[in-house]
Design an enzyme around this catalytic site. Structure first.
Site, PDB file in Angstrom:
ATOM      1  CG  ASP A 249     -11.930  -9.828   7.836  1.00 59.82           C
ATOM      2  OD1 ASP A 249     -11.910 -11.191   8.107  1.00 59.82           O
ATOM      3  OD2 ASP A 249     -11.652  -9.359   6.680  1.00 59.82           O
TER       4      ASP A 249
ATOM      5  CD  GLU B 181      -1.360  -2.516   1.820  1.00 54.75           C
ATOM      6  OE1 GLU B 181      -0.087  -2.482   2.190  1.00 54.75           O
ATOM      7  OE2 GLU B 181      -2.148  -3.428   1.807  1.00 54.75           O
TER       8      GLU B 181
END
Ligand SMILES: Cc1ncc(C[n+]2csc(CCOP(=O)(O)OP(=O)(O)O)c2C)c(N)n1
Lengths: 311, 284
Positions: A115, A56
């Site tokens: 998650d 990223e």
């Protein structure tokens, strides 16, 4: 049953339309094309789509470089990694030089669900809001998201648009006009103002309905642009009701709650109650369960309004 | 390679049974939770079984024992394979596995060291666990402990710059108490690692970064055992085991299936998968 759609779905749909309109538009992704829906753009414009892999920071700094060559660059990934992992790239090489990079990550907030904490960013609005010159947008539904993603292509400079994973009620339609920096009054009221953003707009409207039945008149403002803040709209409403609640799917520190409290304490002090995640990390669970666990339901908003009126 | 001794054959059979058991639990757990990451859990099952039931010196009844070996699951989305191994080791009751990802469970979607006994550090954001493992190895060396640190990383995860920052540091510090294992299944979420941002040749990359590198078939327990043993005698350098694996290994319809990176099997698929795993041999 209200019809639901995730705001992330608007990303792929808006990018497709933008891709046809802007030949210089490039999309960068970081191994999450299906989840963020940028895969739609990839399928139609494979030459203008680049998957950076799980990297990223590199994605964000490359976006800055692409922007210097005249590209309109939209980036992908989840909000945790795009604004967290790549924060300093956004601060130093995107925002400081005011480059034309659109940061529209998905899966923001607690409604990421199972998650768990590592993926539930509750700090992204704060992180982006504190950067000079960054525009911060949190759409309330699919249509507002789509309109905002398209609109900001006309703006030169960095923009953050926060998108979500979970399907959320659709409030607007294709005729909705998104104006950057403008808050929209969705419900007129006189006893208390609710400044809401993102998925909390729908809960605030529900709370307003409940409170109306109890004789409490609530004004609901959709603040989809958190920066620059529509100061006039907020002060105008606060001067009418004298009490303000802020509701957001984010930490109570640094987000819209802080923005509104900062504004009002400077320019028009009235009592403010912030509804958000109370300085905690998230946890695994279903989106609805988590909203309840962390006190982000319409019922919580109604309670807060009543307490504020009792003060 | 030398012919395995009878003892080694018995160890291999024992670990294969443990690996099947772990795979069985992984499928059941993710199926019950309705979400999770089966593909990368199954590709790592043989490595994790060998670690927990042979290689690691650990005490499930005393998770905080300071001289224990550490295992860090840097590719934290494979949490189910770790939870299955921890439960099978006795860190917590096996029934807990069926609470995976539920709101009141200690088994979070990604490993949480403050909730789950036996989890050495919280992971889920790719790349960081590997650095933390290097930090652990450094801390243990400062304390002159004999403990070793093992860490499992993904090939997609290896696209993160932090992996290479930590690799350089570990070599610079001559850390020989850390062993990395690369789960080299050549798959990530968006497709093949070789087609997105290739890490090939991983072997010479880590060699160039100063690591001792051993390449193995990550589904052959004998090779995994040999690699860990070989790593123990490497001095003055960290060791990276490049384990060639198959994502979704042992469940036919999950093998090399991109979709099963982060998708739960339906209950019908769970049944089919469990039958396939049971057909491979006894569970450990
Ligand atoms: C920093 C960060 N970026 C993105 C993600 C989302 N994500 C989870 S798993 C994954 C792919 C990982 O691929 P790999 O390491 O090869 O794992 P495996 O295929 O072995 O499961 C991604 C991008 C993440 N968890 N952390």
């Amino acid at each position: 049953m209200a019809y639901k759609r995730a705001t992330r779905e608007a990303y792929g749909d808006a990018l497709l339309e933008l891709g046809r309109e802007y030949p210089d538009l490039v999309v960068l992704e970081a191994d999450l094309a299906k989840s963020t829906t940028t895969i739609k753009f990839k399928e139609e414009f494979p030459d203008r789509f680049f998957d950076c892999g799980v990297a990223e920071q590199n994605m964000m700094a490359m976006a800055a470089g692409l922007a210097t060559t005249g590209k309109v660059c939209y980036t992908g990934s989840f909000a945790m990694f795009a604004t967290g992992r790549a924060f300093e790239q956004i601060r130093n090489i995107v925002s400081y030089p005011r480059l034309n990079v659109k940061i529209c990550p998905t899966h923001a907030g607690i409604t990421v669900g199972a998650d768990g904490a590592s993926h539930q960013t509750l700090e992204d609005i704060a992180l982006m809001r504190v950067i000079p010159g960054m525009m911060v947008i949190v759409p309330a539904d699919y249509y507002e998201a789509k309109k905002a993603i398209k609109k900001v292509a006309e703006i030169e400079g960095p923009v953050f648009i926060r998108l979500g994973k979970a399907p959320v009620p659709v409030l607007f339609d294709d005729t909705y006009e998104f104006v950057p920096g403008r808050a929209v009054n969705l419900r007129e009221g006189s006893n208390v103002t609710i400044c809401a953003t993102g998925i909390m707009v729908d809960s605030s409207l529900k709370a307003a309905d409940n409170l109306a039945q109890q004789g409490i008149s609530v004004e609901v403002i959709n603040i989809s642009t958190i920066k620059p803040l529509d100061e006039g709209a907020i002060i105008g409403s606060a001067s009418k009701t004298g009490r303000v609640i802020v509701a957001e799917e984010h930490s109570i520190i640094g987000g819209l709650g802080s923005a509104v409290a900062e504004l009002l304490s400077d320019k028009y002090p009235v009592p403010v109650t912030r509804i958000g995640i109370n300085d905690l990390f998230g946890r695994s669970g279903g989106p609805a369960e988590l909203l309840e666990y962390y006190g982000l339901t319409d019922e919580d908003i109604s309670q807060a309004a009543k307490s504020l009126l009792d003060k | 390679m030398a012919t395995p001794t009878v003892d080694k054959q018995a160890t291999i059979a024992y670990l294969e049974a443990k690996a099947r058991s772990i795979r069985w639990d992984v499928i059941k757990m993710i199926g019950t939770a309705g979400s999770g990451h089966p593909g990368g859990s199954l590709s790592a099952a043989d490595i994790v079984a060998t670690l927990y039931f042979h290689e690691l010196d650990h005490r499930p009844d005393d998770p905080g024992w300071p001289d224990r070996d550490r295992f860090v699951l840097s590719k934290g989305h494979a949490a189910p394979v770790l939870y299955a191994a921890l439960a099978e080791s006795g860190y917590f009751p096996r029934e807990d596995l069926w609470t995976l990802r539920k709101i009141d469970s200690h088994l979070q979607g990604h490993p949480d060291m403050r909730k789950t006994p036996g989890v050495e550090i919280s992971t889920g954001s790719l790349g960081m666990g590997f650095s933390a493992a290097v930090g652990m190895a450094l801390g243990l060396r400062i304390d002159k402990r004999q403990s070793r640190v093992y860490t499992l990383i993904g090939d997609g995860e290896s696209q993160e710059g932090i992996i290479w920052e930590a690799s350089m540091f570990a070599a610079q510090q001559k850390l020989d108490n850390i062993v990395g294992v690369l789960d080299y299944n050549n798959m990530q979420i968006d497709g093949l690692v070789s087609e997105i941002v290739d890490i090939y040749p991983a072997t010479s990359k880590w060699s160039a970064f100063g690591w001792h590198v051993i390449e193995i078939d990550g589904h052959k327990i004998g090779e995994i055992l040999d690699a860990f043993r070989a790593a123990r005698v490497v001095k003055g350098r960290p060791t990276m085991i490049i384990a060639n694996t198959i994502k979704g290994k042992c469940v036919s319809f999950m093998e090399k299936a991109v979709d099963f990176h982060g998708k739960a099997p339906t209950s019908e698929e769970v049944d089919r998968a469990l039958v396939e795993i049971e057909a491979l041999g006894p569970l450990g």
